[in-house]
Motif scaffolding. Structure first.
Motif, short mmCIF file in Angstrom:
data_model
loop_
_atom_site.label_atom_id
_atom_site.label_comp_id
_atom_site.label_asym_id
_atom_site.label_seq_id
_atom_site.Cartn_x
_atom_site.Cartn_y
_atom_site.Cartn_z
N UNK A 161 -5.91 1.08 -10.82
CA UNK A 161 -7.18 1.79 -10.68
C UNK A 161 -7.00 2.91 -9.67
N UNK A 162 -8.03 3.71 -9.51
CA UNK A 162 -7.92 4.85 -8.60
C UNK A 162 -7.52 4.41 -7.20
N UNK A 163 -8.04 3.27 -6.76
CA UNK A 163 -7.74 2.79 -5.41
C UNK A 163 -6.28 2.38 -5.24
N UNK A 164 -5.58 2.13 -6.35
CA UNK A 164 -4.18 1.74 -6.27
C UNK A 164 -3.24 2.93 -6.13
N UNK A 165 -3.77 4.12 -6.36
CA UNK A 165 -2.94 5.31 -6.32
C UNK A 165 -2.99 6.00 -4.96
N UNK A 166 -1.98 6.81 -4.67
CA UNK A 166 -1.94 7.54 -3.41
C UNK A 166 -2.61 8.91 -3.56
N UNK A 167 -2.69 9.62 -2.46
CA UNK A 167 -3.08 11.03 -2.50
C UNK A 167 -1.80 11.83 -2.76
N UNK A 168 -1.57 12.20 -3.99
CA UNK A 168 -0.33 12.87 -4.36
C UNK A 168 -0.23 14.24 -3.71
N UNK A 169 0.97 14.56 -3.26
CA UNK A 169 1.30 15.92 -2.86
C UNK A 169 2.30 16.43 -3.90
N UNK A 170 1.92 17.49 -4.60
CA UNK A 170 2.73 17.95 -5.73
C UNK A 170 3.05 19.44 -5.59
N UNK A 198 0.86 -1.19 0.00
CA UNK A 198 0.00 0.00 0.00
C UNK A 198 0.89 1.23 0.00
N UNK A 199 0.61 2.16 -0.92
CA UNK A 199 1.35 3.43 -0.95
C UNK A 199 0.69 4.38 0.04
N UNK A 200 1.41 4.74 1.08
CA UNK A 200 0.81 5.53 2.15
C UNK A 200 1.24 6.99 2.12
N UNK A 201 2.21 7.31 1.28
CA UNK A 201 2.69 8.69 1.22
C UNK A 201 3.39 8.86 -0.13
N UNK A 202 3.06 9.93 -0.85
CA UNK A 202 3.72 10.16 -2.13
C UNK A 202 3.86 11.66 -2.37
N UNK A 203 5.10 12.10 -2.53
CA UNK A 203 5.41 13.52 -2.69
C UNK A 203 6.20 13.71 -3.98
N UNK A 204 5.84 14.74 -4.73
CA UNK A 204 6.56 15.08 -5.96
C UNK A 204 6.91 16.57 -5.91
N UNK A 205 8.17 16.87 -6.10
CA UNK A 205 8.62 18.26 -6.23
C UNK A 205 9.41 18.35 -7.53
N UNK A 206 8.88 19.10 -8.48
CA UNK A 206 9.44 19.13 -9.82
C UNK A 206 9.92 20.52 -10.20
N UNK A 207 10.90 20.54 -11.08
CA UNK A 207 11.39 21.77 -11.70
C UNK A 207 11.04 21.72 -13.18
N UNK A 212 -0.87 21.10 -15.37
CA UNK A 212 0.40 20.51 -14.96
C UNK A 212 0.17 19.39 -13.95
N UNK A 213 -0.66 19.65 -12.94
CA UNK A 213 -0.92 18.63 -11.93
C UNK A 213 -1.55 17.39 -12.56
N UNK A 214 -2.45 17.61 -13.53
CA UNK A 214 -3.07 16.47 -14.20
C UNK A 214 -2.07 15.62 -14.95
N UNK A 215 -1.13 16.29 -15.64
CA UNK A 215 -0.10 15.55 -16.36
C UNK A 215 0.80 14.77 -15.41
N UNK A 216 1.19 15.40 -14.30
CA UNK A 216 2.09 14.75 -13.35
C UNK A 216 1.39 13.59 -12.66
#
Length: 769
Positions: free
Chosen positions: A692-701, A632-641, A651-655
């Motif tokens: 599926x949606x349930x397999x993904x985390x709540x992204x922080x971007x 289970x993915x319990x935390x997911x953070x993305x910081x992009x340049x 942008x968020x949709x693409x990421x």
């Protein structure tokens, strides 16, 4: 400083194209249904490798059957071309015929094309075609294909190797390894995947006998390239004899860039029958007939100094081409190898690159096209280096990142990074992900019988180098503005993005800006869309073309307002004398005498030879149930340049979308072929898992943008980035959990519950002996 334009660059403008799509008013290829269109089906091989003879005489006599084409009927057609070759070591690829003659080389290889009045009659004809198969030995997987005595895909390609070349400085790399304090090594598989867009490929081909002219309506990533290849390389007709129209396109991911056999066969059928023909792939046909992605096997080593500094990197990469060379197929592993050093200061580098034939569906560009494969290798290797020296994964990255003061920096493979602060986005991702508190979370999980891991991946890619693009921006009689450009949206939001660029110039709301793409008769040239190039290249064209139009409109309006063009300003679709109430609207200007197209049209052309280098850090935290292997993915953070953000929502949709594709590959997606017979085992969604949606985390971007110095807009491209950072972040997190608890230091994608469970239980078995 002027206030930002409400609909301009940097604003979270809602997607203007979505209203029609969510109301069911989108127009995809299969929605186009000309009356009396004949229906088409392809007969495909059930064998991975076989000789065959074919008899279609009985099938041709069935009710409703209009035409059946075999290899003997299309011998005058050219082959599907491969558009890549090596400058230093040119190779000759085998033919990729429109229909296989006498011998098939993968399950799904095409042997006959049926045209009938209805789809059911076409199916009856397919079943009535008599084929005598003589199966031959087959090989799948590059490791098997290069073994001594392996079945040959092509007789003149010894050992199934297309080319075997080196990148970098082998001597310098070997010298650095000889002096190393320690060496870290990994061997990893980047599994084959299928680009499962929502809309399968489809096409409608119409023929105008009076003009001897074809119109092909098709879901593609670029109408001009497709037309040019079909006309010039396959059909051998002038390009002005074909019009290609792309309506709404439901996803592409690279796979819809390429010409395919069906398109040429439909053109032949439409001309012979002088009737409209229509074809649409079902999902299994997509699995068997469309180019697939990834499929690399790589061994990578890093020479380390005692303090953790990277001294040299050496790789051995084998890329699976499948049975034929798809449009850009050989470029993907070769071009991707150039990005293997990642964000790190690695002075000595060498990579052996081999491209290998197997009895399988051809492999080509899939979202990221070699860069995700490269990022996966280097980021897995960096974590292995950290374990080797008992360093933390963040510390070893900071130790070896190229510092901002070293930019522009030329890598050992010749890539020039122009801008960025790599340690900064790593630091920010760790702050958001509460890296320092991970130990507490891991202890709490263990009390519940679970194990936790946390992983990093700091990636870089190159994009925006598709070539030259041209945009035309014109003032319409209504006072609205229309943009004509040869890029092609397949869901990214071009209608909105380009409208924002125009708004920046003219202050027009999005509903007054109209984007025209995907019609070779309406738009003179075009690259299509791929390699995250639409905004870095197309966006620059639109911005400059709008500027050109604005200059012309001011000059034309100056006559009407009896003022100097230099005294005029454009706001809200109105041209006024600055500081006064004297003005003329776009609509009134368009209606003035002398308003010819030369005064109402701006154009611009742009190409970037240097490309852009988006980069960033993904942080993933996972929780594993050792009793089941479930992750289970319990935390997911993305910081992009990304240099500069055009629209935060787009942008968020693409990421998010790209990251979910990477998560799918990391955890569940894999094409599987039978080891002995080359059968495609994963040919339906019953066998091939998608997230599926349930397999993904709540992204922080978040973004930590450093403006790009090689692009006039300052943007770096973003369409593929999510798929590049996600795979290594997820797998590094999984390996971190397994290493902490069991000292297991390796698992390959996809890290399914079964694989994780087996790895854990193998550990228990070994330690119980």
């Amino acid at each position: 400083m002027a206030a930002p334009i409400k609909f301009g660059v940097g604003q979270s403008v809602l997607r203007k194209e979505d209203d029609a799509l969510i109301r069911g008013k989108g127009r995809y290829t299969d929605d186009y249904a000309p009356q009396a269109a004949l229906r088409c089906l392809m007969l495909r091989s059930p064998h991975a490798h076989a000789k065959y003879t074919i008899d279609v005489s009985r099938a041709r006599g069935l009710p409703g059957v209009a035409l059946i084409l075999t290899a003997d009927d299309v011998g005058d057609l050219g082959n599907l071309p491969c558009l890549f070759n090596l400058e230093t070591d040119p190779f000759t690829g085998p033919p990729y015929p429109i229909l296989a003659k006498d011998e098939v080389r993968h399950v799904g290889d095409a042997v006959a094309f049926v045209v009938a009045e209805t789809i059911d009659q076409a199916r009856d004809a397919i079943e009535a075609i008599e084929v005598k198969w003589s199966p031959l030995p087959a090989v799948t997987g590059v490791v098997n294909a290069v073994k001594n005595g392996a079945p040959q895909v092509w007789p003149d390609k010894a050992g199934n190797v297309l080319f075997d070349v080196s990148i970098g400085d082998k001597a310098a790399t070997e010298a650095a390894f000889a002096k190393a304090h320690a060496i870290a090594e990994i061997s990893i598989v980047n599994p084959r995947v299928v680009a499962n867009f929502m809309e399968t490929r489809a096409a409608v081909c119409e023929y105008d006998a009076k003009r001897d002219h074809l119109t092909l309506t098709i879901g593609s990533q670029g109408s001009h390239r497709l037309r040019d290849i079909l006309c010039q390389n396959v059909l051998n007709i002038p390009t002005d004899k074909m019009r290609v129209i792309c309506p709404d396109v439901g996803g592409g991911f690279g796979t819809k860039l390429f010409p395919y056999r069906e398109y040429a066969l439909m053109a032949v059928a439409a001309r012979q029958l002088k009737k409209t023909v229509k074809w649409a792939a079902d999902r299994t046909e997509h699995f068997m007939g469309d180019a697939q992605g990834r499929d690399n096997v790589t061994t990578a080593k890093m020479a380390l100094a005692e303090d953790g500094k990277f001294l040299a990197m050496d790789c051995d990469l084998m890329g699976d081409m499948g049975a034929y060379l798809s449009t850009f197929g050989p470029y993907i592993p070769h071009g991707g190898a150039g990005m293997l050093p990642g964000l790190y200061d690695i002075q000595a580098f060498h990579c052996r690159v081999r491209t290998i034939f197997t009895h399988s569906v051809p492999v080509d560009a899939y979202r990221g096209a070699g860069r995700p494969e490269a990022a996966y290798v280097i980021e897995r290797l960096v974590d292995a280096c950290a374990r080797k020296l008992d360093m933390t994964p963040d510390a070893i990255r900071r130790k070896n990142f190229i510092p901002p003061k070293a930019l522009p920096y030329k890598t050992a493979t010749g890539k020039v990074y122009d801008s960025g602060d790599f340690a900064a986005h790593l630091k920010r991702a760790m702050e958001i992900g509460e890296w320092k508190e991970f130990g507490k979370r891991a202890k709490a999980a263990k009390k519940n019988g679970l194990i936790r891991g946390i992983g990093l991946a700091s990636y870089v890619e190159i994009c925006g180098v598709m070539g030259e693009e041209t945009a035309n921006v014109r003032l319409d009689p209504s006072g609205d503005v229309t943009v004509l450009i040869g890029t092609q949206s397949s869901g990214q939001g071009h209608q909105t993005a380009y409208a924002q660029i125009v708004a920046e110039q003219f202050g027009l709301p999005p509903e007054r800006v109209h984007i025209r793409q995907g019609d070779t008769d309406e738009i003179a040239t075009g690259l299509g869309t791929g390699g995250s190039a639409s905004i870095p290249t197309g966006g620059v064209c639109v911005e400059r073309a709008a500027g050109d139009l604005g200059k012309k409109l001011k000059e034309f309006a100056a006559q009407a307002l009896e003022a100097s063009a230099g005294d005029l300003e454009i706001t809200d679709g109105v041209i006024r004398i600055a500081g006064t109430d004297r003005s003329i609207s776009f609509a009134d200007l368009a209606k003035r005498p002398g308003a010819d197209p030369s005064k109402l049209n701006g154009s611009a052309t742009f190409a970037s030879a240097d490309g852009t280098y988006p980069n960033g850090t993904h942080l993933a935290e996972v929780e594993i149930d050792p009793a089941t292997g479930i992750i289970k993915i319990v935390n997911y953070v993305i910081v992009d340049d990304f240099g500069k953000t055009l629209n935060p929502l787009l942008l968020a949709g693409q990421v998010h979308g790209g990251a979910m594709q990477g998560i799918g590959q990391a955890l569940m997606e894999q094409v599987v072929y039978g080891a002995g017979d080359g059968q495609l085992i994963t040919a339906t969604f019953m066998d091939y898992a998608l997230p599926r949606a349930a397999d993904g985390p709540a992204f922080v971007f978040e973004t930590a943008n450093v403006p790009c110095k090689t692009n006039p807009l300052g943007v770096k491209g973003a369409g593929e980035a999510g798929a590049i950072g996600s795979c290594p972040a997820i797998v590094n997190a999984i390996v971190d959990a397994l290493w902490r608890e069991y000292k297991i230091d390796h698992i390959d994608m996809p890290a399914t519950p079964e694989r994780v469970w087996i790895a854990i239980n193998e550990h228990h078995r070994r330690h119980s002996l």
